[in-house]
Design a protein around this motif. Structure first.
Motif, PDB file in Angstrom:
ATOM      1  N   ASP A  38       4.896   7.682   4.390  1.00  8.30           N
ATOM      2  CA  ASP A  38       4.514   8.678   5.390  1.00  8.30           C
ATOM      3  C   ASP A  38       5.698   9.071   6.270  1.00  8.30           C
ATOM      4  O   ASP A  38       5.563   9.270   7.480  1.00  8.30           O
ATOM      5  N   GLY A  39       6.884   9.155   5.668  1.00 10.81           N
ATOM      6  CA  GLY A  39       8.069   9.540   6.415  1.00 10.81           C
ATOM      7  C   GLY A  39       8.661   8.437   7.267  1.00 10.81           C
ATOM      8  O   GLY A  39       9.594   8.685   8.035  1.00 10.81           O
ATOM      9  N   LEU A  40       8.153   7.213   7.155  1.00  6.30           N
ATOM     10  CA  LEU A  40       8.631   6.093   7.958  1.00  6.30           C
ATOM     11  C   LEU A  40       9.379   5.109   7.061  1.00  6.30           C
ATOM     12  O   LEU A  40       8.998   4.877   5.909  1.00  6.30           O
ATOM     13  N   ARG A  41      10.398   4.492   7.629  1.00  5.53           N
ATOM     14  CA  ARG A  41      11.151   3.444   6.941  1.00  5.53           C
ATOM     15  C   ARG A  41      11.099   2.196   7.807  1.00  5.53           C
ATOM     16  O   ARG A  41      11.538   2.216   8.958  1.00  5.53           O
ATOM     17  N   TYR A  42      10.603   1.126   7.232  1.00  2.00           N
ATOM     18  CA  TYR A  42      10.440  -0.100   8.008  1.00  2.00           C
ATOM     19  C   TYR A  42      10.318  -1.283   7.058  1.00  2.00           C
ATOM     20  O   TYR A  42      10.269  -1.137   5.824  1.00  2.00           O
TER      21      TYR A  42
ATOM     22  N   ASP B 238      19.974   8.537  10.806  1.00  3.35           N
ATOM     23  CA  ASP B 238      20.418   8.843   9.458  1.00  3.35           C
ATOM     24  C   ASP B 238      19.713   7.889   8.498  1.00  3.35           C
ATOM     25  O   ASP B 238      19.594   6.692   8.783  1.00  3.35           O
ATOM     26  N   ALA B 239      19.262   8.404   7.356  1.00  2.00           N
ATOM     27  CA  ALA B 239      18.491   7.585   6.422  1.00  2.00           C
ATOM     28  C   ALA B 239      19.303   6.410   5.908  1.00  2.00           C
ATOM     29  O   ALA B 239      18.813   5.271   5.831  1.00  2.00           O
TER      30      ALA B 239
ATOM     31  N   PRO C  62       0.826  -1.206   0.000  1.00  2.00           N
ATOM     32  CA  PRO C  62       0.000   0.000   0.000  1.00  2.00           C
ATOM     33  C   PRO C  62       0.857   1.252   0.000  1.00  2.00           C
ATOM     34  O   PRO C  62       1.925   1.308   0.600  1.00  2.00           O
ATOM     35  N   ASP C  63       0.387   2.275  -0.676  1.00  2.00           N
ATOM     36  CA  ASP C  63       1.131   3.519  -0.690  1.00  2.00           C
ATOM     37  C   ASP C  63       0.882   4.283   0.601  1.00  2.00           C
ATOM     38  O   ASP C  63       0.116   3.876   1.453  1.00  2.00           O
ATOM     39  N   SER C  64       1.509   5.409   0.691  1.00  2.00           N
ATOM     40  CA  SER C  64       1.445   6.158   1.939  1.00  2.00           C
ATOM     41  C   SER C  64       0.054   6.668   2.232  1.00  2.00           C
ATOM     42  O   SER C  64      -0.278   6.958   3.368  1.00  2.00           O
TER      43      SER C  64
END
Length: 616
Positions: A84-88, A43-44, A10-12
């Motif tokens: 949504d600004g999250l990385r997981y 850090d990204a 799913p997209d953001s």
């Protein structure tokens, strides 16, 4: 390690709004899981590297735990997601009818949190926060389906719950978005709630792991074409889509099965017998199906007639082969990587011929080729089932250390189900939405207040008592049988007792009313007889007339008792014939499936044979 099923992530937009549940968009019978490394999101680039390392570790752990496990549809899988600004890491597993696959995913996730202290995991399925559903009887009242989204997390193998801050501040409770939940954990991790009661209930099914992983596998000897045996040996997990293709077959799929033998990919020839590895769900799905041999298989069935074990192995192999036949029809276009691999193997066999197929000595050398597990776990004796629920076991030795219905774990599960159901029935506050449970702080106090005395329990049993005589009369009336009063004397005594308790005035009025009704009924009967409305047939009239002028009444010759019994039995035969005919027609219309007639006769202890000789 994923089976190749390509899931659209799913997209953001799916997770921006806290009022929309992302799990509502999940496919049926699927579980979604998200893995966060919150302490390392500085850090990204470092975060992405840490997530990739976590992904490899998770897939390696899953591979180790499930090396011989047969997944129903999808296996444990993870991929990187940025939304949504999250990385997981995000995973989605469809488990179909195998609910154990869902709990195996939870077990893998929980074990993973033990290895990575900075890991936070949440899991939800089509029903929502299923971990809280498991612990519904110990949840605080504020934690409801309207407010529980994204509040349940697994961290260091513990179940952590984000509290409802709006409730504490007096505001109305609201759903929590995924980004808001992550922000709360990052900033206020010490404020999360950890309840031993909730955790024990939520992870109750995980107590059987990891032994449950090996116990869910079932080996069975099957007789299949050599080509099928080769595919199953090369791709053991291909048995899952093959069984499901046969189990969910439709009219279009049947065309692949009943088509001409020459055009089939798996012809019923060059048969071999070997041990195939199923999951218990897959084995039950395949064995429970009644399936007539399609064209081309009749000769193979006749060749083994008379040997029950060989017939059973060929029957299982025939169904399994038909499943592969359905898969082979559009294997190249299938979304599953496993099915596409089956198609590639078939293409190679078509090019190279059957020379690459294994010979009998090679098949006999396969590991565990002679293993044939007992399938008695599929049989349920309802007397034993009732004893298990009541805690009275007839043979304590039979279930000691065993598996299946008599195992200690299954016994505990049954008692848990019954105890929860009884608790719900005994809860006067329970409504249409389920039991309403107060906060955990008041749990012990509520248990003391709601404890029933012996008199209350006895009264409750009487209130919800089952009237067997009334039910029997209803069933007899539905089937066209005469309704009778099994205890007329007791009813008469009861009526007289009730009448004796009435006041004198009411007693007299009741007698006058009864006499009036009887007199009116006699007048109506005489009038109907005069017009011939009660003359059902000549035999009935003759019996009524002869009964009216018996020796003790009119002195006339009464009808011969043997003749009267004969005519009476003839009349009963007519009634019984119509009833039996209707029952048999209703049973036949069930077409071997469950239905009202079969269920009612089964409750009466009657088992009608299947109508299998009509075509003979």
């Amino acid at each position: 390690m994923a089976d190749g099923t390509e899931h659209a992530v799913p997209d953001s937009g799916d997770e921006k709004s806290g009022s929309d549940k992302p799990q509502c968009h999940l496919p049926d019978n699927s579980v979604e899981y998200c893995l966060f490394l919150l302490e390392e999101q500085v850090d990204a680039r470092r975060t992405l590297n840490a997530l990739e390392s976590l992904r490899k570790s998770a897939l390696g752990l899953a591979q180790t735990l499930t090396a011989d496990y047969i997944w129903q549809r999808d296996d444990f899988n993870l991929e990187l997601k940025v939304a949504d600004g999250l990385r997981y890491l995000h995973g989605l597993t469809e488990y179909g009818d195998a609910v154990e696959d869902e709990w195996l995913v939870v077990y893998i996730l929980r074990e993973l949190t033990k290895l990575h202290p900075s890991l936070w995991v949440r899991a939800a399925d089509t029903d929502g926060e299923f971990l809280l559903i498991e612990a519904a009887n110990v949840l605080p009242q504020w934690l409801s389906p309207e407010t529980d989204q994204n509040r349940v997390w697994i961290h260091k193998s513990n179940l952590m719950i984000i509290p409802d801050e709006d409730r504490r501040s007096g505001s109305s409770s609201s759903r929590l978005s995924l980004s808001a939940a992550v922000d709360y954990i990052t900033s206020q991790a010490d404020s999360l709630v950890h309840s031993a009661f909730i955790e024990a209930e939520a992870f109750y099914r995980l107590e059987r792991y990891p032994t449950q992983i090996s116990e869910s596998v079932h080996h069975s000897m099957v007789t299949v074409p050599r080509k099928v045996a080769y595919i199953l040996h090369e791709i053991p997990r291909s048995i899952a889509p093959a069984v499901e293709a046969f189990y969910l077959r439709d009219a279009i799929d049947m065309q692949s099965i009943i088509t001409a033998t020459a055009s089939r990919r798996f012809k019923p020839e060059d048969m071999v017998t070997f041990s195939a590895r199923f999951s218990r769900v897959l084995f039950a799905q395949l064995k429970s199906q009644r399936f007539e041999p399609p064209p081309g298989w009749q000769d193979a069935v006749r060749a083994v007639s008379g040997n029950d074990k060989s017939i059973a192995r060929l029957d299982m192999g025939m169904k399994l082969t038909c499943g592969f036949e359905i898969l082979a029809r559009d294997a190249a276009k299938n979304n599953s990587r496993i099915v596409r691999e089956v198609g590639l193997i078939l293409d190679d066999l078509d090019e190279d011929g059957d020379s690459t197929l294994p010979a009998d000595p090679e098949i006999n050398s396969w590991h565990g080729n002679e293993r044939d597990d007992d399938d008695s776990w599929m049989d349920i004796n309802y007397d034993d089932f009732d004893r298990e629920l009541s805690g009275q076991r007839q043979d304590a030795k039979s279930g000691a250390g065993g598996t299946g219905f008599g195992s200690a774990q299954t016994k505990a599960d049954l008692r848990k189900i019954v105890s929860r159901f009884e608790a719900f029935l005994n809860d006067e506050r329970a409504g249409l939405d389920g039991a309403e449970v107060d906060d955990l702080d008041d749990k012990e106090e509520d248990d003391d207040e709601n404890e029933l005395s012996d008199e209350d329990s006895e009264f409750e049993d009487k209130e919800v008592g089952f009237d067997e005589d009334a039910f029997s009369n209803i069933m007899r009336e539905m089937m066209g049988m005469p309704v009778h009063d099994p205890q007329p004397a007791a009813n008469t005594a009861k009526s007289s007792t009730s009448a004796s308790q009435l006041p004198p005035g009411s007693m007299a009025g009741a007698r006058e009313s009864d006499l009036g009704i009887e007199e009116l009924s006699s007048q109506m009967e005489a009038e109907l007889r005069g017009h011939g409305a009660l003359r059902l047939d000549s035999n009935a009239e003759k019996r009524i007339t002869s009964g009216g002028r018996g020796k003790g009444v009119g002195g006339g010759d009464s009808q011969d008792p043997d003749q009267e019994a004969s005519e009476g039995s003839d009349g009963e035969v007519d009634v019984d014939y119509n009833l039996a005919r209707n029952l048999l027609e209703s049973f036949k219309s069930q077409a071997g499936a469950s239905g009202p007639t079969g269920n009612i006769l089964g409750l009466m202890g009657l088992q009608l044979p299947r109508d299998e000789d009509d075509d003979a």
